[in-house]
Write an enzyme that holds these catalytic residues in place. Structure first.
Site, PDB file in Angstrom:
ATOM      1  N   GLU A 278       0.827  -1.211   0.000  1.00 47.81           N
ATOM      2  CA  GLU A 278       0.000   0.000   0.000  1.00 47.81           C
ATOM      3  C   GLU A 278       0.867   1.269   0.000  1.00 47.81           C
ATOM      4  OE1 GLU A 278      -4.351  -0.209   1.688  1.00 47.81           O
ATOM      5  OE2 GLU A 278      -3.066   0.646   3.238  1.00 47.81           O
ATOM      6  N   HIS A 299       6.455 -27.512  -0.419  1.00 47.60           N
ATOM      7  CA  HIS A 299       5.685 -28.613  -1.000  1.00 47.60           C
ATOM      8  C   HIS A 299       4.547 -28.098  -1.878  1.00 47.60           C
ATOM      9  CE1 HIS A 299       7.642 -31.780   1.507  1.00 47.60           C
ATOM     10  NE2 HIS A 299       7.961 -30.692   2.180  1.00 47.60           N
ATOM     11  N   LYS A 414     -14.163   1.092  -3.460  1.00 44.96           N
ATOM     12  CA  LYS A 414     -15.204   1.554  -2.524  1.00 44.96           C
ATOM     13  C   LYS A 414     -16.266   2.347  -3.277  1.00 44.96           C
ATOM     14  CE  LYS A 414     -12.078   2.082   1.396  1.00 44.96           C
ATOM     15  NZ  LYS A 414     -11.414   3.056   2.251  1.00 44.96           N
TER      16      LYS A 414
END
Ligand code: PA5
Length: 426
Positions: A278, A299, A414
């Site tokens: 960010e 793995h 948003k």
């Protein structure tokens, strides 16, 4: 306390040309003159934090520990990740304590939210709601639900005494509500942004409730501040780390993978991903911060790291001495052929896996590996480590000529979501 080893990454001499830039940026950080300087409050926070507020947090934490079985910490992003990262790194993933900490407010997931609400039914719980703006939708919805449940269970008066709010000193919806209801509040300073706030009440109050020594964390951060306010790149490992990142970015690397050998540090990787992602992810620049926990992820991702892409480098945070260890027992039949390890500790095996993997990745696959060696994880070390990364992140972002303290891109989802939800003004 922590050491940076770049022998498996690059020759330090390659960083010499950065010296002048680093001196300039260090001055900008310390004197708070860089871009976004009204959010540089975290730089000298370990010296100027409010001692009385820390005492109040410790007292309130005692009250919570004595009167409740669960603390629900309600926040998202910078108002959530630091506390969770520290809690898990310091206490582990399976621990016994009289106070359980549960996180909510970081998701719209109906499954998660209803499970937590069901779990809380009939239990003695307190809430720490954390939001600087007071208007973050995930957190606000969760808090509304939690508050209603609490009020139904214990009544309005008792509920008020079980709600602790961490927010701006004067502004925002949560401040207004807290003042109206008379909640105990802690302050998220205006000059510190969410992802730089772990050493403020945002991180410290939940950690105090978990019985952790928050004064030791602040002391670790103070020591880090003294140590890393040094523009000499040959002495300052925090800036060396920032420079390696910048060097990698300009030499065809696009992914930094944070690696630990300890699952209780997975959330620390999440905190790092937010901090760097960010802060730097603007103007189509930046490294993508990823993470892996070895040997588990060897793995799953091991093949890709070894043979699959030349785009990544690793930053390995290796804690040398674990809090606990387990010895591998002898077995008469030895059908699993493990007797060659009898009497060896799991940490011994984990460290050998680390050494073997380091060789495989850095020498045999040419993946540069930065090593951050941590002697032992405790409150002071973690406070130091948080500060180390925040300061390195500011240096790294300023090297890219990016303001590390805003996040304009986050608003776009948003805006679209509010429009679709029919919020007024969208
Ligand atoms: O780092 C940040 O600024 C963000 O991640 C915020 O912390 C997050 O969006 C939550 O914001 P608020 O504390 O206003 O609810």
């Amino acid at each position: 306390m922590i050491n940076l080893d770049l022998t498996h990454s690059l020759d330090l001499k390659k960083l010499d040309s950065y010296q002048e830039k680093v001196s300039k940026i260090n001055k900008m950080i310390e004197e708070k003159t860089g871009e976004g300087n009204d959010y540089l409050g975290w730089v000298d926070w370990p010296e100027r934090y409010d001692r009385n507020e820390v005492k109040e947090m410790i007292e309130a934490a005692h009250y919570v520990r004595e009167n409740f079985d669960i603390l629900v910490v309600c926040g998202i992003g910078g108002s959530y990740l630091g506390a969770r990262a520290a809690l898990e790194a310091l206490k582990g993933l399976k621990y016994n304590d009289s106070l359980e900490i549960v996180f909510m407010g970081q998701t719209f997931s109906p499954n998660y939210v209803s499970q937590v609400l069901d779990y809380l039914k009939g239990k003695r719980f307190a809430i720490n709601v954390i939001s600087k703006s007071g208007t973050t939708t995930e957190t606000s919805i969760s808090f509304r639900l939690l508050k209603q449940l609490l009020e139904q269970q214990v009544g309005k008066e008792k509920a008020r005494k079980a709600i602790f709010a961490t927010t701006d000193k004067e502004k925002g919806a949560l401040r207004t509500l807290s003042n109206k209801e008379g909640y105990k509040t802690f302050v998220l300073p205006r000059d510190i942004g969410g992802r730089y706030s772990v050493l403020t009440p945002v991180g410290l109050f939940p950690l105090a409730c978990a019985g952790l020594d928050i004064e030791a964390m602040l002391l670790g951060a103070h020591e880090a501040h003294v140590k890393y306010n040094n523009d000499n790149i040959h002495e300052n490992i925090c800036y060396q780390y920032a420079l390696v990142r910048d060097y990698m970015y300009h030499h065809n690397k696009s992914v930094e993978m944070y690696v630990t050998y300890e699952p209780s540090m997975n959330q620390l990787s999440e905190w790092l991903k937010q901090l760097f992602g960010e802060s730097e992810g603007k103007q189509k620049k930046a490294l993508y911060p990823g993470s892996a926990c070895f040997t588990t992820d060897l793995h799953s991702l091991g093949q890709l790291i070894q043979d699959g892409t030349p785009l990544l480098f690793e930053t390995i945070i290796n804690v040398l001495n674990p809090e606990k260890d387990v010895v591998i027992p002898y077995d008469e039949d030895n059908l699993d052929e493990l007797n060659y390890l009898k009497g060896r500790s799991l940490n011994f095996v984990n460290q050998k896996a680390f050494e073997g993997t380091l060789k495989a990745h850095s020498e045999e696959a040419n993946v540069p590996c930065n090593l951050l060696l941590v002697d032992r994880m405790d409150e002071k070390t973690l406070g130091h480590l948080f500060y180390f990364f925040m300061r390195a992140c500011a240096m790294s972002a300023y090297l890219l000529e990016i303001n590390p303290f805003n996040q304009p891109g986050v608003e776009i989802y948003k805006r679209n979501m509010f429009h679709l939800l029919g919020k007024k003004g969208y």
